[in-house]
Design an enzyme around this catalytic site. Structure first.
Site, PDB file in Angstrom:
ATOM      1  N   THR A 127       0.827  -1.212   0.000  1.00 56.25           N
ATOM      2  CA  THR A 127       0.000   0.000   0.000  1.00 56.25           C
ATOM      3  C   THR A 127       0.859   1.259   0.000  1.00 56.25           C
ATOM      4  OG1 THR A 127      -1.593  -1.235   1.299  1.00 56.25           O
ATOM      5  CG2 THR A 127      -1.878   1.139   1.244  1.00 56.25           C
ATOM      6  N   GLU A 162      -5.894  -6.513   3.785  1.00 62.42           N
ATOM      7  CA  GLU A 162      -6.030  -7.697   2.910  1.00 62.42           C
ATOM      8  C   GLU A 162      -7.262  -7.591   2.021  1.00 62.42           C
ATOM      9  OE1 GLU A 162      -3.707  -9.589   2.299  1.00 62.42           O
ATOM     10  OE2 GLU A 162      -2.549  -8.783   3.956  1.00 62.42           O
ATOM     11  N   GLY A 168       3.167  -3.271   8.476  1.00 66.22           N
ATOM     12  CA  GLY A 168       3.447  -3.552   9.885  1.00 66.22           C
ATOM     13  C   GLY A 168       4.923  -3.825  10.100  1.00 66.22           C
TER      14      GLY A 168
HETATM   15  C1  LIG Z   1      -4.383  -1.899  10.472  1.00 65.78           C
HETATM   16  C2  LIG Z   1      -3.915  -1.929   9.050  1.00 65.78           C
HETATM   17  C3  LIG Z   1      -2.781  -2.650   8.706  1.00 65.78           C
HETATM   18  C4  LIG Z   1      -2.292  -2.645   7.401  1.00 65.78           C
HETATM   19  N1  LIG Z   1      -1.154  -3.332   7.084  1.00 65.78           N
HETATM   20  C5  LIG Z   1      -0.655  -3.275   5.825  1.00 65.78           C
HETATM   21  C6  LIG Z   1       0.590  -3.923   5.488  1.00 65.78           C
HETATM   22  O1  LIG Z   1       1.199  -4.556   6.322  1.00 65.78           O
HETATM   23  N2  LIG Z   1       1.068  -3.800   4.221  1.00 65.78           N
HETATM   24  C7  LIG Z   1       0.408  -3.088   3.266  1.00 65.78           C
HETATM   25  O2  LIG Z   1       0.881  -3.009   2.139  1.00 65.78           O
HETATM   26  N3  LIG Z   1      -0.781  -2.477   3.543  1.00 65.78           N
HETATM   27  C8  LIG Z   1      -1.325  -2.554   4.796  1.00 65.78           C
HETATM   28  N4  LIG Z   1      -2.511  -1.925   5.092  1.00 65.78           N
HETATM   29  C9  LIG Z   1      -3.193  -1.171   4.058  1.00 65.78           C
HETATM   30  C10 LIG Z   1      -4.474  -1.830   3.579  1.00 65.78           C
HETATM   31  O3  LIG Z   1      -4.175  -2.996   2.862  1.00 65.78           O
HETATM   32  C11 LIG Z   1      -5.277  -0.818   2.776  1.00 65.78           C
HETATM   33  O4  LIG Z   1      -5.644   0.230   3.652  1.00 65.78           O
HETATM   34  C12 LIG Z   1      -6.501  -1.470   2.154  1.00 65.78           C
HETATM   35  O5  LIG Z   1      -6.128  -2.288   1.082  1.00 65.78           O
HETATM   36  C13 LIG Z   1      -7.518  -0.436   1.658  1.00 65.78           C
HETATM   37  O6  LIG Z   1      -6.949   0.438   0.750  1.00 65.78           O
HETATM   38  P1  LIG Z   1      -7.033   2.014   0.929  1.00 65.78           P
HETATM   39  O7  LIG Z   1      -6.563   2.362   2.286  1.00 65.78           O
HETATM   40  O8  LIG Z   1      -6.348   2.585  -0.232  1.00 65.78           O
HETATM   41  O9  LIG Z   1      -8.577   2.353   0.889  1.00 65.78           O
HETATM   42  P2  LIG Z   1      -9.367   2.915  -0.365  1.00 65.78           P
HETATM   43  O10 LIG Z   1      -9.258   1.932  -1.476  1.00 65.78           O
HETATM   44  O11 LIG Z   1      -8.976   4.314  -0.635  1.00 65.78           O
HETATM   45  O12 LIG Z   1     -10.832   2.853   0.217  1.00 65.78           O
HETATM   46  C14 LIG Z   1     -11.555   3.983   0.690  1.00 65.78           C
HETATM   47  C15 LIG Z   1     -13.041   3.800   0.350  1.00 65.78           C
HETATM   48  O13 LIG Z   1     -13.184   3.779  -1.064  1.00 65.78           O
HETATM   49  C16 LIG Z   1     -13.925   2.643  -1.458  1.00 65.78           C
HETATM   50  N5  LIG Z   1     -13.430   2.145  -2.763  1.00 65.78           N
HETATM   51  C17 LIG Z   1     -12.154   2.050  -3.189  1.00 65.78           C
HETATM   52  N6  LIG Z   1     -12.112   1.489  -4.398  1.00 65.78           N
HETATM   53  C18 LIG Z   1     -13.373   1.219  -4.760  1.00 65.78           C
HETATM   54  C19 LIG Z   1     -13.990   0.607  -5.893  1.00 65.78           C
HETATM   55  N7  LIG Z   1     -13.258   0.153  -6.915  1.00 65.78           N
HETATM   56  N8  LIG Z   1     -15.319   0.499  -5.916  1.00 65.78           N
HETATM   57  C20 LIG Z   1     -16.055   0.926  -4.871  1.00 65.78           C
HETATM   58  N9  LIG Z   1     -15.547   1.472  -3.758  1.00 65.78           N
HETATM   59  C21 LIG Z   1     -14.221   1.631  -3.717  1.00 65.78           C
HETATM   60  C22 LIG Z   1     -13.728   1.603  -0.368  1.00 65.78           C
HETATM   61  O14 LIG Z   1     -14.812   0.693  -0.304  1.00 65.78           O
HETATM   62  C23 LIG Z   1     -13.640   2.486   0.873  1.00 65.78           C
HETATM   63  O15 LIG Z   1     -14.945   2.731   1.339  1.00 65.78           O
HETATM   64  C24 LIG Z   1      -2.996  -1.922   6.406  1.00 65.78           C
HETATM   65  C25 LIG Z   1      -4.158  -1.205   6.752  1.00 65.78           C
HETATM   66  C26 LIG Z   1      -4.610  -1.203   8.054  1.00 65.78           C
HETATM   67  C27 LIG Z   1      -5.857  -0.425   8.407  1.00 65.78           C
END
Ligand SMILES: Cc1cc2nc3c(=O)[nH]c(=O)nc-3n(C[C@H](O)[C@H](O)[C@H](O)COP(=O)(O)OP(=O)(O)OC[C@H]3O[C@@H](n4cnc5c(N)ncnc54)[C@H](O)[C@@H]3O)c2cc1C
Length: 667
Positions: free
Chosen positions: A153, A435, A192
């Site tokens: 991410t 995930e 993490g």
């Molecule tokens: C506690 C925690 C630990 C994590 N650990 C890791 C890690 O170790 N390594 C790593 O790489 N990442 C990690 N992450 C990141 C995590 O994988 C991402 O936050 C997750 O994949 C969601 O992506 P985003 O944050 O870009 O959310 P976004 O994709 O920006 O989502 C925001 C909103 O937009 C909506 N949305 C996005 N795309 C679409 C679509 N195509 N259609 C409809 N709605 C959509 C979603 O439903 C959501 O409501 C971690 C996150 C957390 C919270």
């Protein structure tokens, strides 16, 4: 009550239990041998000095929390490596991982900065590295000579992998890749353990060869010097700051400034880059997501465990807590006697069972797919992908909601951090985002369902878990048997799919582009995906209990069947709107089911404490003033309160500095 006695109400509850608690524990552990080994290991590990906090970590600063958790993690890993039962004896890998999770919960209740090492780093090496790379990196990783994480991410993108910006440009002259973050939004954000713990990471980056992009590829990148732990030149790395939970996970950011790594640091099990810069594509794009699929399957198990902890805390507390009056003149009842309380807590127990048993089935599906992958057969991977997405979404959202229900079921004391319920909520709710964000995963499930619908209308065969979609027999007379409920949920799922596909097609006909029509119908499509997941959980939970029942004593068979029935009826009542719309259920049927639900709560009531005792979660793992085995709730609340540094002195210095001058002089 003296310090070591069991609360009288809890003692009576245990005496009421009408099944053998140990028998259920063995079943939940997949056999007596596993229970024995788990208990032995928990005893050994948790009696290690200095592993458990004396001062609750909530009183520590962010920095102190990190330093404390690293100290404990190192100790824990030393002990785990020493007790090699975890590694050598022929115990199932998932059960080993589960044992490790349980012990870790006691030591790192807000999760560990090393969770990504075992959870993703090693798994990604297995999934992406070729044989030679695996031989080298797995050995170093498993021995913990290096600590790794998984960095995908970025600040600007998580869900949309093609939008990730970090570049790995191949330079064939030096046979190196140049990693570069071109923008602020291309910085990795979230992994993490990335900030100060890991010295290596599997980093996902867009591969460029001669100005052509070949998509996301995994690279093994050294981040810090192995001796000094200083970030290597060109690497910008740090902590992302406090969060709702995961405050001991050391989630980090990472940027690259033209960092060069050798060619063999690209993990080349699937796609490859030859010395001269020739790109050999992966035989299938499906291979790349096999690691993610496995992690999603593991999450189903993890959230079911979180919920079993929350249910244990809330049920034991409800047996100890007395409040209000049911009838004038009577003593205050245990709050567990209120049917509304039973409604909150019994479904928490049943849901934990539902996912515990469903994930065991999913493990078998996943093992079979892995075997096929080894033989080069990829055709079963898409079905596992859909199942893992659907199960991850349903289990994480249901378990998170119910952890919160358990917290509220403990009234004001559930709001105390010392109850551990807020922390359980914090770690559980995160599973809805990492995930694969849940809505995004439901949309992926919906894509497969729409394809399946198309195949079904053409009379083509469907994968086993979707075969019911082809079944045209709809809306027969309502049947309240468990088989009947499953069939009717399949009808709901199929009908919702039909209706969302029809809306999608209407939007297309109205002139919208494919993407706009999909977006406009997406609320319906995600509802159809959720209904599909629901039909599967109900059917698999039922199938698993019926299979296991053959080897159970009859009292245990009865209670597990009652929980299964409770779960089925609960969801029938929850989804009554859908059922009224798509099936022949009548108001009379609904009333009868409501009555059945209330009767089931009454039947299960005497076994409530026995059922949570059977989860066999040690006090050190529960970490809760409200949930400990002996029920010394009020004593523990006061003991924990006394640990507040504020209670070390009768008058705080702020009285003289601020309060007194203010109260006396006002201005
Ligand atoms: C506690 C925690 C630990 C994590 N650990 C890791 C890690 O170790 N390594 C790593 O790489 N990442 C990690 N992450 C990141 C995590 O994988 C991402 O936050 C997750 O994949 C969601 O992506 P985003 O944050 O870009 O959310 P976004 O994709 O920006 O989502 C925001 C909103 O937009 C909506 N949305 C996005 N795309 C679409 C679509 N195509 N259609 C409809 N709605 C959509 C979603 O439903 C959501 O409501 C971690 C996150 C957390 C919270």
């Amino acid at each position: 009550m003296s310090a070591n006695t069991e609360n009288e109400d809890l003692r009576k509850e245990r005496a009421k239990c009408n099944f053998n608690i140990e028998e259920l524990t063995y079943l939940l552990d997949d056999g007596y041998e596993n229970t024995k080994r788990r208990r032995y290991l928990e005893n050994k590990v948790l009696s290690t000095e200095g592993l458990l906090d004396e001062i609750p970590e909530e009183y520590l600063s962010h920095k102190e929390k990190y330093e404390n958790v690293i100290r404990k993690c190192v100790k824990l890993n030393r002990v785990l490596l020493k007790y090699d039962e975890l590694r050598d004896k022929p115990m199932d890998e998932k059960i080993k991982a589960s044992l490790r999770d349980t012990v870790s919960l006691a030591v790192t209740k807000d999760n560990s900065p090393m969770m990504l090492h075992a959870g993703m780093f090693l798994m990604a090496i297995e999934g992406h590295a070729n044989e030679k790379q695996q031989e080298y990196w797995l050995k170093r990783g498993r021995n913990m000579e290096i600590i790794g994480t998984y960095a995908q991410t970025e600040l600007g993108h998580g869900t949309f992998l093609r939008g990730l910006e970090l570049r790995a440009t191949y330079d064939e002259k030096t046979e190196q890749f140049i990693l570069h973050s071109p923008t602020l939004t291309s910085y990795k954000w979230w992994p993490g353990g990335l900030a100060h713990t890991a010295n290596y990471a599997i980093v996902m980056a867009q591969l460029y060869i001669k100005d052509k992009c070949y998509g996301m590829q995994p690279f093994m990148v050294q981040l810090r010097d192995e001796e000094t732990h200083m970030p290597l030149p060109g690497i910008k790395i740090g902590e992302i700051g406090p969060k709702l939970g995961f405050n001991t996970v050391n989630n980090g950011f990472l940027g690259f400034e033209n960092v060069r790594i050798p060619r063999d640091r690209m993990l080349m099990k699937n796609a490859q880059v030859l010395k001269d810069g020739t790109f050999i594509a992966s035989p299938s794009s499906k291979l790349a997501y096999s690691t993610m699929v496995n992690v999603r399957v593991m999450i189903v198990n993890t959230v079911s465990k979180y919920l079993s902890s929350a249910a244990t805390i809330a049920v034991r507390y409800a047996a100890v807590r007395r409040q209000s009056q049911m009838k004038p003149g009577e003593p205050e009842p245990q709050i567990l006697d209120y049917v509304t309380q039973q409604h909150k807590l019994m479904i928490a127990i049943a849901t934990s069972h539902a996912y515990h048993f469903t994930v065991r089935w999913l493990y078998n599906v996943s093992d079979a797919v892995k075997e096929n992958l080894l033989k080069g057969q990829l055709d079963t991977l898409p079905e596992l992908h859909v199942l893992a997405c659907a199960m991850k979404v349903l289990s994480s959202s249901e378990c998170t909601s119910l952890v919160e229900v358990c917290r509220r079921a403990c009234g004001g004391h559930g709001y105390m951090l010392s109850s551990n319920l807020p922390q359980l909520y914090g770690v559980c709710t995160a599973t809805m985002t990492y995930e694969g964000e849940n809505t995004v995963l439901l949309l992926q499930v919906a894509r497969s369902l729409v394809k399946a619908w198309d195949r079904a209308t053409k009379g083509q065969p469907l994968s086993p878990s979707m075969s019911y979609i082809s079944n045209k027999t709809s809306a027969a007379k309502w049947d309240s048997s468990l088989d009947g409920i499953v069939r009717n949920f399949q009808i709901v799922s199929r009908s919702k799919l039909a209706s969302s596909v029809a809306s999608f097609e209407q939007y297309l006909k109205s002139g919208l582009s494919y993407e706009d029509a999909w977006n406009k119908a997406s609320v319906q499509l995600t509802a159809a995906a959720e209904a599909h997941g629901r039909a599967i959980v109900l059917s698999i939970y039922k199938q698993q209990i019926e299979k296991l029942a053959r080897n159970m004593s009859s009292p245990l068979r009865d209670v597990l069947h009652q929980l299964l029935e409770l779960y089925m009826v609960y969801w029938t009542l929850e989804k009554v709107g859908d059922l009224l719309l798509y099936t022949q259920i009548s108001e009379k049927d609904v009333k009868a089911l409501q009555r059945r639900y209330e009767d089931l709560l009454e039947i299960l009531r005497p076994n409530a404490v026995g059922l949570v005792d059977a989860f066999d979660i040690r006090d050190e793992v529960l970490c809760s003033t409200l949930g400990s085995y002996d029920g010394r709730v009020y004593e523990r609340l006061m003991e924990e309160a006394m640990k507040s540094p504020l209670n070390k002195e009768p008058v705080n210095e702020t009285f003289h500095k601020y309060l007194k001058p203010f109260m006396r002089g006002k201005l």
